[in-house]
Design an enzyme around this catalytic site. Structure first.
Site, short mmCIF file in Angstrom:
data_model
loop_
_atom_site.label_atom_id
_atom_site.label_comp_id
_atom_site.label_asym_id
_atom_site.label_seq_id
_atom_site.Cartn_x
_atom_site.Cartn_y
_atom_site.Cartn_z
N LYS A 13 5.94 -0.28 7.81
CA LYS A 13 4.90 0.49 6.86
C LYS A 13 4.37 1.66 7.89
O LYS A 13 3.75 2.35 7.17
CB LYS A 13 4.35 -0.60 6.45
CG LYS A 13 2.69 -0.02 5.87
CD LYS A 13 1.68 -0.87 5.82
CE LYS A 13 2.17 -2.09 4.64
NZ LYS A 13 1.31 -2.65 4.10
N ASP A 70 -3.37 -2.56 1.05
CA ASP A 70 -3.39 -3.98 0.21
C ASP A 70 -2.98 -3.20 -0.78
O ASP A 70 -3.12 -2.30 -1.68
CB ASP A 70 -4.74 -4.62 -0.05
CG ASP A 70 -4.21 -5.82 -0.02
OD1 ASP A 70 -3.58 -6.59 0.35
OD2 ASP A 70 -5.11 -6.75 -1.05
N SER A 71 -1.12 -3.78 -0.73
CA SER A 71 -0.87 -3.91 -1.86
C SER A 71 -0.01 -5.25 -2.39
O SER A 71 0.29 -6.39 -1.71
CB SER A 71 0.64 -2.36 -1.85
OG SER A 71 1.11 -3.31 -0.79
#
Length: 126
Positions: A13, A70-71
């Site tokens: 990420k 946030d996912s």
């Protein structure tokens, strides 16, 4: 050069964030690189709230600019589940294969045309 702290411990990420923000005049570092090793509790009820909580907490701890996301997956047949609970949908620490099996089990009676979903991501900078 100013630093921007990415509220993540995930190396993949962090790489993606660096690629998205390349060209900005910031050194982009992880939480760990900033000396933050704990977890930030996500108590929001939406992706947006959780991203803002994480970015705000990192900013408070460091006094520096922080970015967070946030996912998760929203499945229409499951009324938007797993949503903000996507990462722990099949239990804490479970892998994608276990989560996928659980989703397929829950969708076993859903007609193909009702198996619609989307991946949602909210980002915040503080």
């Amino acid at each position: 050069m100013r630093r921007l702290i990415a509220a993540t411990k995930n190396k993949g990420k962090l790489k993606e964030i660096k690629e998205m923000l390349c060209g900005l005049p910031f050194e982009i570092i992880s939480m760990e690189d900033a000396g933050i090793n704990g977890d930030i509790v996500e108590i929001g009820s939406t992706f947006k709230e959780n991203a803002l909580i994480k970015a705000s907490e990192i900013c408070k701890m460091t006094g520096e600019i922080a970015i967070a996301d946030d996912s998760g997956l929203e499945v229409d047949y499951l009324n938007g589940a797993p949503g903000i609970y996507s990462s722990r949908f099949a239990g804490e620490g479970k892998g994608d294969d276990v989560k996928n099996k659980k989703l397929l089990y829950l969708l076993k009676d859903a007609p193909f045309e009702k198996r619609t979903a989307r991946f949602v991501c909210a980002m915040a900078a503080v």
